[in-house]
Design a protein around this motif. Sequence first.
Motif, mmCIF file in Angstrom:
data_model
loop_
_atom_site.group_PDB
_atom_site.id
_atom_site.type_symbol
_atom_site.label_atom_id
_atom_site.label_comp_id
_atom_site.label_asym_id
_atom_site.label_seq_id
_atom_site.Cartn_x
_atom_site.Cartn_y
_atom_site.Cartn_z
ATOM 1 N N UNK A 65 0.872 -1.175 0.000
ATOM 2 C CA UNK A 65 0.000 0.000 0.000
ATOM 3 C C UNK A 65 0.907 1.223 0.000
ATOM 4 N N UNK A 66 0.653 2.149 -0.899
ATOM 5 C CA UNK A 66 1.488 3.332 -1.049
ATOM 6 C C UNK A 66 0.605 4.560 -0.946
ATOM 7 N N UNK A 67 0.972 5.475 -0.053
ATOM 8 C CA UNK A 67 0.250 6.740 0.078
ATOM 9 C C UNK A 67 1.003 7.775 -0.746
ATOM 10 N N UNK A 68 0.283 8.417 -1.657
ATOM 11 C CA UNK A 68 0.878 9.448 -2.498
ATOM 12 C C UNK A 68 0.117 10.751 -2.324
ATOM 13 N N UNK A 69 0.802 11.828 -2.639
ATOM 14 C CA UNK A 69 0.179 13.138 -2.698
ATOM 15 C C UNK A 69 0.161 13.515 -4.166
ATOM 16 N N UNK A 70 -1.036 13.623 -4.734
ATOM 17 C CA UNK A 70 -1.156 14.013 -6.128
ATOM 18 C C UNK A 70 -1.988 15.276 -6.207
ATOM 19 N N UNK A 71 -1.353 16.331 -6.644
ATOM 20 C CA UNK A 71 -2.027 17.629 -6.785
ATOM 21 C C UNK A 71 -2.722 18.043 -5.495
ATOM 22 N N UNK A 72 -2.059 17.819 -4.364
ATOM 23 C CA UNK A 72 -2.603 18.247 -3.075
ATOM 24 C C UNK A 72 -3.567 17.267 -2.432
ATOM 25 N N UNK A 73 -3.874 16.140 -3.091
ATOM 26 C CA UNK A 73 -4.777 15.138 -2.521
ATOM 27 C C UNK A 73 -3.977 13.906 -2.125
ATOM 28 N N UNK A 74 -4.282 13.377 -0.960
ATOM 29 C CA UNK A 74 -3.654 12.132 -0.538
ATOM 30 C C UNK A 74 -4.460 10.962 -1.080
#
Length: 183
Positions: A65-74
């Motif tokens: 499981x990977x948590x990313x921040x994309x364009x300000x959204x987690x």
Amino acid sequence: VRRRRLLAGGGALAVLALVAVLLWPVGLLTGDDDEPEPAAEQAASGGDEGQNTSAQTTGAPAGIAIVVNQNGRRQLLVQAARLEASGEREAYEVWLYNSQGDARTLGGQVTDQQGNYQAIGNLPADFAQYRFIDISREPLDNQRSHSGDSVLRGRMPTLRAPQRQGNQKTAVLGQSVLAPPGG
């Protein structure tokens, strides 16, 4: 309108590129290479082929499981391998999880015929109140509660601050290995 489509397409391509780059950890977790483990490494790991119970040699389900921040959204990206292929009236569901009674669904998806699973979803603002990320097998019905049939679970990762380079719009904040619960 055209600009929005280009931006949305660019964001989708960024997520796909990130997923492709991050696919290799699942291969490492599940031992997808066909080369046998050298005898010296087998001895160092404390077991021989017939007795090693790791996911790599038993074919047990494994994931990341990977948590990313994309364009300000987690967002949470989940990939798993070696799951039992989804049946006609069932799917696998990703949960933020403390217990069977304290779980919040992020959505469900079916596997491919080989038991590979992939999902992505936005994390709610209160995601940090959950200790685990859980994948359960669920019947396709109108129930919104956890079935109790967990197949993979991992700790909620500790997130680091996003570090962007140049125009990069996606940053990895943390990751967690998913393994069968109690194993």
